[in-house]
Design a protein around this motif. Structure first.
Motif, PDB file in Angstrom:
ATOM      1  N   PHE A   1     136.235 119.494  22.310  1.00 13.94           N
ATOM      2  CA  PHE A   1     137.686 119.511  22.410  1.00 13.94           C
ATOM      3  C   PHE A   1     138.233 120.770  21.756  1.00 13.94           C
ATOM      4  O   PHE A   1     137.959 121.028  20.579  1.00 13.94           O
ATOM      5  CB  PHE A   1     138.285 118.274  21.720  1.00 13.94           C
TER       6      PHE A   1
ATOM      7  N   ARG B   1     130.633 118.453  28.252  1.00 11.69           N
ATOM      8  CA  ARG B   1     131.986 118.425  28.839  1.00 11.69           C
ATOM      9  C   ARG B   1     132.920 119.234  27.945  1.00 11.69           C
ATOM     10  O   ARG B   1     132.906 119.066  26.724  1.00 11.69           O
ATOM     11  CB  ARG B   1     132.509 116.997  28.917  1.00 11.69           C
TER      12      ARG B   1
ATOM     13  N   VAL C   1     136.924 120.068  27.106  1.00  6.79           N
ATOM     14  CA  VAL C   1     138.258 119.515  27.329  1.00  6.79           C
ATOM     15  C   VAL C   1     139.315 120.400  26.675  1.00  6.79           C
ATOM     16  O   VAL C   1     139.319 120.589  25.450  1.00  6.79           O
ATOM     17  CB  VAL C   1     138.365 118.083  26.758  1.00  6.79           C
TER      18      VAL C   1
ATOM     19  N   GLU D   1     137.905 120.285  31.774  1.00  3.60           N
ATOM     20  CA  GLU D   1     138.966 119.305  31.987  1.00  3.60           C
ATOM     21  C   GLU D   1     140.175 119.683  31.133  1.00  3.60           C
ATOM     22  O   GLU D   1     140.067 120.538  30.260  1.00  3.60           O
ATOM     23  CB  GLU D   1     138.479 117.904  31.580  1.00  3.60           C
TER      24      GLU D   1
ATOM     25  N   VAL E   1     143.822 117.915  29.105  1.00  2.00           N
ATOM     26  CA  VAL E   1     144.722 116.808  28.771  1.00  2.00           C
ATOM     27  C   VAL E   1     145.931 117.383  28.038  1.00  2.00           C
ATOM     28  O   VAL E   1     145.857 118.462  27.449  1.00  2.00           O
ATOM     29  CB  VAL E   1     144.057 115.743  27.862  1.00  2.00           C
TER      30      VAL E   1
ATOM     31  N   ALA F   1     143.323 115.302  17.468  1.00  2.00           N
ATOM     32  CA  ALA F   1     143.837 113.988  17.857  1.00  2.00           C
ATOM     33  C   ALA F   1     143.118 113.461  19.100  1.00  2.00           C
ATOM     34  O   ALA F   1     142.798 112.268  19.195  1.00  2.00           O
ATOM     35  CB  ALA F   1     145.344 114.076  18.116  1.00  2.00           C
ATOM     36  N   THR F   2     142.865 114.340  20.047  1.00  2.00           N
ATOM     37  CA  THR F   2     142.176 113.913  21.265  1.00  2.00           C
ATOM     38  C   THR F   2     140.746 113.480  20.936  1.00  2.00           C
ATOM     39  O   THR F   2     140.243 112.471  21.463  1.00  2.00           O
ATOM     40  CB  THR F   2     142.165 115.048  22.312  1.00  2.00           C
TER      41      THR F   2
ATOM     42  N   ILE G   1     139.658 112.322  18.030  1.00  2.00           N
ATOM     43  CA  ILE G   1     139.706 111.065  17.276  1.00  2.00           C
ATOM     44  C   ILE G   1     139.867 109.887  18.237  1.00  2.00           C
ATOM     45  O   ILE G   1     139.200 108.848  18.112  1.00  2.00           O
ATOM     46  CB  ILE G   1     140.846 111.113  16.230  1.00  2.00           C
TER      47      ILE G   1
ATOM     48  N   TYR H   1     139.024 109.756  21.316  1.00  2.00           N
ATOM     49  CA  TYR H   1     137.773 109.602  22.068  1.00  2.00           C
ATOM     50  C   TYR H   1     136.691 108.940  21.208  1.00  2.00           C
ATOM     51  O   TYR H   1     135.951 108.058  21.667  1.00  2.00           O
ATOM     52  CB  TYR H   1     137.299 110.976  22.541  1.00  2.00           C
TER      53      TYR H   1
END
Lengths: 440, 440
Positions: B276, B304, B306, B373, B375, B406-407, B409, B411
């Motif tokens: 992330f 992946r 993000v 990806e 978000v 935050a993303t 956490i 996940y």
């Protein structure tokens, strides 16, 4: 997975003092070094403020956990660092020892200059070295809250971080001058979950008495100590924590100098010829220099240690060496130290961390024994050194650290070929940029 | 030696681009990694704003040194890092990859969480990775001054530091909203010797035109770019420097992800399962993820990546993928990118570094190819994650970084046993504490 679709709760979360069980690199010190084991004469004992007799452990029990009281009077050369503390130290320790090649080039010096940089800790200074240890021993003893004072805020932020990591709450009295002028440090404490009051406050008897006498005072560390001590004594679940001055604080900071000894050897240096450290309450200086002084005493090295204090608050170069209180209200024990008098209110200099009327008894004793020298530095000279350092090395030093930087730069200009100069960079100046702006 | 008895002069000192001749640890990367070498389709070329034809090197020569222009279109997999740049990188590189044990304990996650921490650089963010490289190539080509824009100020401070180290002067246009709200970054630039103006200013034609139309505007990165570009074009000794978006900037930042690959292997991990990173212009994200995406493409790993962008400025999740200008005035080339339109003025969020209408063409292309990806994260959710992280791990993340925190956490709460999560911590939030205070 999409966006975060609910607020994450962010309370202070009770954490265990149990080790995480992870392997800590061997480069993180395993023991603190205690200069008391190697001194030719013992440090004069602290005295009870009422009886004027040497303190006994029960006298200190309302304020400190027993492990710290034992460290305060210990003469063991090495004290083992608990695993949980080492795990936290490993977040930023060992801190870097850096050869200041660019500064050397700019100065055209014949010396080799190194700096030991404590600004890599999460709060940007050396203070967490003892904050984490103190929070740990208190948590182990079942204490749930710590009170403390802070000047510029490095100490309050450090203890706040340590309490957050070890599941304690933290209440801080910050000297009013800094509370008003430097709100970022308060925001830092609050982000870690602490409560911060300006001092003097109307929350304590000591604070109310001071305000009655001096309603417009900008405060002092001595006043804030009185308030924090009083608050701890009145709360059976709370203890008090001090960020400098006391022997156990000096002990915890020796991780700095112990790493220096290893790192200098790795750099191929036999010794530092002269070490410059800033001095307020003495903990950065002691942490940096005591292991080197101990090596002098045991192994015959000849490192010179120089305390660099502000000309506006010159306890070592102008103060008397005598017993005095650590605070204004006279609640603390009597400490044998270089002091400007407990009622001395230093002018509101930018280096708030050096703004204290006294000096660590161990540092005072070392100066008195001739194991350490001291100089006073004017604020403008200190900032000139700080700016020169920033533009050459990229790091903007804390205003406190600039006192050591400027003295070292001055020394380096006329140093002998091959001399090894070590600067203690106790922290970075990121939260002191308005002071730099005022200077630039 | 006594006190410092004379002010130390502190001008900007011309420094050599010659290497210091010191050995740089082998853990500091020797090459930048270029994802263009491994992409299944080439990145669409930048177009000339007048002719709409692909740019040629002479088109860019008024703005950039030839070495950077070559890097902008290079398809070499590895580009050697000059020794002088590596020596400066060695001040803080390799940056730490840290296992977030305490955060894992607090979350009760089944995953292993790591963070890559760029906040150890002297200015507290990842931006110096490219600032130093850009200042170096300009200095080698005989340029004496760089102009740039900055939002929150991380980039302006980074380029100021780099210019100071390499003997260049630096002039910065800072988005008015941040100039007014975050003076510390300006103080930082000035301490390094730079000049900083609020943008839009009346110093450029672009600025005057914007002010005539919108006298009360709080500015935007697009406006500030127009001003800095214009100032560089008009001064034959000056060049322009961009802190994100362009291909050569992505290239320089890949030291981050390359270190991650080595450090994960040292930690015994086969790969990061999910990474992330926050995304504004894209440089932190690209630097972190491109080496991992390249490994996927060449070696079949399945990491992946993000991109975590602010809901208030959602170029990847809400923007169109088309050619657009990088600035408001239309002075810059046309870039194929995810864009909210060059005239989009993002709301004044705390994460000023993510407040840009477009997105790096390479990042946009990677998202378009399905290699990455994206978000969008609401500001309050981001800060909640940041506070939780700070109280568990001790480090207060930059507001930009909290989008990734935050993303991650979120996940981690439902992650599979043994998953490896990597968070890109692009910087610390020390100079963004008022934003935390507003949230707490």
């Amino acid at each position: 997975m999409s966006t975060v679709d609910q607020p994450v709760p962010a309370p202070v979360i009770a954490r265990s003092t149990d080790p995480l069980g992870v392997e800590v690199p061997s480069t993180v010190p395993t023991h603190w070094y205690n200069l008391n084991a190697d001194l030719p004469e013992p440090v004069p004992p602290h005295l009870h403020p009422g009886t004027h007799q040497p303190l006994t452990p029960p006298d200190l029990a309302p304020l400190f956990p027993m492990a710290l009281i034992e460290q305060e009077v210990s003469t063991e050369r090495y004290v083992e660092i608990p695993q949980t503390v080492r795990e936290i130290y490993a977040m930023w320790r060992p801190s870097p020892l850096v050869r200041a090649h660019r500064l050397e080039r700019v100065l055209g010096t014949r010396a080799r200059i190194y700096y030991k940089y404590e600004g890599v800790s999460p709060v940007g200074s050396h203070k967490p070295n003892t904050a984490v240890a103190q929070a740990y021993y208190n948590a182990v003893e079942g204490i749930t809250k710590l009170t403390t004072e802070t000047g510029a805020g490095q100490w309050g932020a450090s203890l706040s971080m340590a309490c957050s990591l070890l599941g304690l709450t933290c209440e801080v009295w910050q000297v009013r001058a800094s509370y008003d002028a430097k709100p970022y440090r308060r925001f830092q404490m609050e982000t870690y979950g602490s409560v911060c009051h300006p001092s003097p406050s109307d929350l304590t008897e000591a604070g109310r008495a001071i305000l009655a006498e001096m309603p417009d005072t900008t405060g002092s560390l001595g006043m804030a100590i009185s308030e924090a001590v009083e608050a701890a004594v009145k709360d059976p679940e709370a203890h008090y924590s001090l960020g400098s001055v006391l022997n156990h604080v000096m002990l915890h900071q020796t991780v700095i100098g112990q790493e220096v000894l290893v790192q200098l050897a790795e750099a191929g240096e036999r010794q530092a010829d002269v070490v410059f450290g800033c001095a307020g309450g003495g903990s950065n200086l002691a942490g940096l220099t005591f292991p080197l002084i101990g090596q002098n005493l045991r192994e015959g090295t000849t490192t010179r240690s120089v305390a660099c204090e502000p000309a506006a608050c010159p306890s070592l170069t102008q103060g008397e060496y005598r017993y005095d209180h650590g605070d204004v209200a006279g609640l603390t024990p009597l400490l044998k130290m270089h002091t400007l008098g407990k009622d001395f209110v230093p002018p509101s200099i930018h280096a708030g961390g050096l703004r204290y009327h006294g000096m660590s008894p161990m540092v005072s004793h070392a100066v008195n024994l001739g194991l350490m020298e001291a100089v006073a530095v004017e604020q403008d000279d200190a900032f000139a050194g700080g700016v020169l350092f920033a533009r050459a090395e990229g790091i903007i030093p804390a205003p406190e650290s600039t006192h050591a930087v400027a003295t070292a730069i001055d020394y380096a200009r006329t140093a002998q070929e091959g001399e090894v100069i070590l600067i203690g960079l106790s922290g970075n100046g990121v939260l002191d940029l308005p002071a730099y702006s005022a200077y630039v």
